[in-house]
Design an enzyme around this catalytic site. Structure first.
Site, mmCIF file in Angstrom:
data_model
loop_
_atom_site.group_PDB
_atom_site.id
_atom_site.type_symbol
_atom_site.label_atom_id
_atom_site.label_comp_id
_atom_site.label_asym_id
_atom_site.label_seq_id
_atom_site.Cartn_x
_atom_site.Cartn_y
_atom_site.Cartn_z
ATOM 1 N N GLY A 1 0.791 -1.286 -0.027
ATOM 2 C CA GLY A 1 -0.109 -0.145 -0.023
ATOM 3 C C GLY A 1 0.733 1.295 -0.026
ATOM 4 N N VAL B 1 18.067 8.272 -3.304
ATOM 5 C CA VAL B 1 18.904 8.602 -4.535
ATOM 6 C C VAL B 1 19.950 9.495 -4.527
ATOM 7 C CG1 VAL B 1 18.663 9.735 -6.575
ATOM 8 C CG2 VAL B 1 16.808 8.054 -6.022
ATOM 9 N N ARG B 2 19.682 10.549 -3.808
ATOM 10 C CA ARG B 2 20.613 11.730 -3.463
ATOM 11 C C ARG B 2 21.755 11.244 -2.486
ATOM 12 N NH1 ARG B 2 19.732 17.128 -4.413
ATOM 13 N NH2 ARG B 2 17.532 17.350 -5.440
ATOM 14 N N ARG C 1 1.469 -5.522 -5.782
ATOM 15 C CA ARG C 1 1.640 -6.729 -5.179
ATOM 16 C C ARG C 1 1.881 -7.720 -6.109
ATOM 17 N NH1 ARG C 1 -1.986 -4.130 -1.628
ATOM 18 N NH2 ARG C 1 -1.213 -3.950 0.666
ATOM 19 N N ASP D 1 4.735 -5.244 5.591
ATOM 20 C CA ASP D 1 5.183 -6.394 6.379
ATOM 21 C C ASP D 1 5.461 -7.202 5.066
ATOM 22 O OD1 ASP D 1 5.268 -8.354 8.475
ATOM 23 O OD2 ASP D 1 4.109 -9.380 7.143
ATOM 24 N N THR E 1 4.169 2.458 6.095
ATOM 25 C CA THR E 1 2.569 1.991 5.860
ATOM 26 C C THR E 1 1.767 3.013 7.005
ATOM 27 O OG1 THR E 1 1.144 0.422 6.615
ATOM 28 C CG2 THR E 1 3.351 0.114 7.507
ATOM 29 N N ASP F 1 -0.649 1.985 8.531
ATOM 30 C CA ASP F 1 -1.085 1.211 9.443
ATOM 31 C C ASP F 1 -0.384 1.266 10.621
ATOM 32 O OD1 ASP F 1 -2.945 0.520 7.514
ATOM 33 O OD2 ASP F 1 -2.114 -1.308 7.092
ATOM 34 N N ASP G 1 2.141 -0.707 11.426
ATOM 35 C CA ASP G 1 1.905 -2.320 12.213
ATOM 36 C C ASP G 1 3.393 -2.804 11.950
ATOM 37 O OD1 ASP G 1 1.700 -2.560 9.529
ATOM 38 O OD2 ASP G 1 0.210 -3.825 9.407
ATOM 39 N N ARG H 1 -26.429 14.391 16.346
ATOM 40 C CA ARG H 1 -26.695 13.144 15.792
ATOM 41 C C ARG H 1 -25.156 12.410 16.439
ATOM 42 N NH1 ARG H 1 -28.120 14.664 9.618
ATOM 43 N NH2 ARG H 1 -30.199 14.493 10.202
ATOM 44 N N MET I 1 -8.854 3.330 8.247
ATOM 45 C CA MET I 1 -8.030 2.017 7.984
ATOM 46 C C MET I 1 -7.256 1.735 9.104
ATOM 47 S SD MET I 1 -7.324 3.350 4.101
ATOM 48 C CE MET I 1 -6.777 1.762 3.505
ATOM 49 N N ARG J 1 -6.000 -1.935 8.647
ATOM 50 C CA ARG J 1 -5.975 -3.460 8.006
ATOM 51 C C ARG J 1 -6.313 -4.229 9.324
ATOM 52 N NH1 ARG J 1 -0.834 -6.417 5.182
ATOM 53 N NH2 ARG J 1 0.196 -5.696 7.279
ATOM 54 N N GLU K 1 -10.839 -0.671 10.983
ATOM 55 C CA GLU K 1 -11.498 -1.355 10.154
ATOM 56 C C GLU K 1 -11.131 -2.913 10.472
ATOM 57 O OE1 GLU K 1 -9.901 -1.442 6.016
ATOM 58 O OE2 GLU K 1 -7.920 -1.275 6.831
ATOM 59 N N ILE L 1 -8.763 7.718 1.086
ATOM 60 C CA ILE L 1 -8.280 9.166 1.418
ATOM 61 C C ILE L 1 -7.350 9.436 2.250
ATOM 62 C CG2 ILE L 1 -10.143 9.814 3.094
ATOM 63 C CD1 ILE L 1 -10.622 12.348 1.734
ATOM 64 N N GLN L 2 -7.251 8.358 3.204
ATOM 65 C CA GLN L 2 -6.414 8.491 4.266
ATOM 66 C C GLN L 2 -4.872 8.076 3.764
ATOM 67 O OE1 GLN L 2 -8.162 6.483 8.040
ATOM 68 N NE2 GLN L 2 -9.073 5.690 6.085
ATOM 69 N N ARG L 3 -4.720 7.570 2.709
ATOM 70 C CA ARG L 3 -3.226 7.260 1.937
ATOM 71 C C ARG L 3 -2.653 8.319 0.906
ATOM 72 N NH1 ARG L 3 -3.310 1.092 -0.239
ATOM 73 N NH2 ARG L 3 -3.388 -0.108 1.715
#
Length: 323
Positions: free
Chosen positions: A13, A26-27, A74, A105, A127, A129, A131, A164, A171, A173, A225, A253-255
């Site tokens: 991801g 690279v630099r 992947r 991972d 990532t 996550d 994790d 309300r 997110m 995972r 999630e 949208i979080q990524r």
């Protein structure tokens, strides 16, 4: 062995800050007179030789860009011995003296497999996550958290106006680090994460009820999630106490988005450290952070570690939510 030419790839991801990390690799390589090649589409690109030469111009003005200029994918083929042997063949054919793999991972398990064929590989955790068990912090987590916080703050405005309940799914995972962090930062009424057992009556219903008794008329429930579907949680709330919650799934949208300063700086430091390790003859290492210090661990050791929600965060959340 003298390092003359290396490859860098992003896999799994995408995460904000990956471009900043590629730029740093690279630099740092060019500073030491090392040629650097970008491997597009992760391990699949290594199998098929999908590469391009990277220089100062090709990584110019990407430190502020989300996503990854190298694309990501992947690869089921790379999970096989045949696929790994093809990737090794590409490294030998192109004269790549080492690979820097940026991802999570799954990326590191690929790096672990490749290293067993004698190819020097360094992994960098990226990532949202957060994790990766051997590292306190992963590139992309801070930006993703800030994106989720901004969205939830906006949701709160309308939830308050209409009195309300809102159930927001973030997110992560199978991990709850992002949800817990975001829940604490937004003052959520309740936070549900997979690492903690869920007593729905106590952890959700009673907290909503207590908030109402304390004079509040709007409620924010944050769900990782991996802890369940926001829609199912909302339906259960309606069934239990006849509230009609509004469901928001923040999703991918979080990524995206411009990486935060923290992600840019950590990505830059980690990319620099990875090149330095290759120059020093290291292999099969994962760059990681411990108490804010960037260090590295053996890839086998790193992938065997376990990680859990910090008990301090659980205790703070319990205190902030009142019961």
């Amino acid at each position: 062995m003298a390092i003359k030419r290396i490859g860098v790839l992003t896999s799994g991801g995408d995460a904000p800050g990956m471009n900043a990390c590629v730029r740093s690799v690279v630099r740092s390589a060019l500073y030491h007179g090392i040629e650097c090649y970008g491997i597009r589409r992760g391990w699949n690109g290594l199998i098929h030789g999908d590469i391009l030469r990277l220089d100062e111009r090709s990584v110019g003005h990407i430190i502020n860009r989300g996503g990854t200029i190298l694309y990501t994918a992947r690869s089921t083929e790379f999970m096989t011995a045949e696929g790994q042997e093809k990737a090794v063949g590409t490294c030998k054919f192109l004269g790549l003296d080492g690979i820097i793999a940026i991802g999570g991972d799954g990326t590191f398990r690929g790096a672990q497999a490749l290293s067993k064929y004698g190819i020097p590989v360094i992994g960098i955790p990226a990532t949202i996550d957060n994790d990766i068990c051997c590292s306190n912090y992963c590139i992309g987590f801070d930006t993703a958290a800030n994106t989720a916080i901004e969205c939830i703050d906006k949701l709160r405005d309308t939830m308050q106006s209409h009195e309300r309940c809102s159930v927001v799914e973030v997110m992560g995972r199978n991990a709850g680090y992002l949800a817990m962090y975001v829940g604490l930062a937004t003052g959520a009424t309740a936070v549900l994460v997979p690492e903690e057992p869920i007593d729905f009556d106590h952890d959700v219903i009673e907290k909503i009820r207590q908030a109402r008794l304390n004079g509040f008329t709007h409620y924010m429930i944050v769900v990782a999630e991996g802890a369940g579907s926001a829609a199912q949680i909302a339906a259960k709330i309606k069934e239990e106490i006849d509230l009609d919650p509004r469901v928001t799934v923040l999703g991918h949208i979080q990524r995206g988005g411009t990486p935060s300063a923290r992600d840019r700086v950590n990505a830059t430091k980690m990319g620099y450290r990875a090149v330095e390790l290759l120059l020093g003859g290291a292999s099969s290492r994962i760059i990681c952070t411990h108490n804010g210090v960037i260090t590295d661990v053996d890839i086998d050791e790193g992938l065997s570690m376990a990680k859990s929600i910090q008990q301090e965060e659980v205790d703070v959340l319990q205190t902030m939510t009142g019961i």
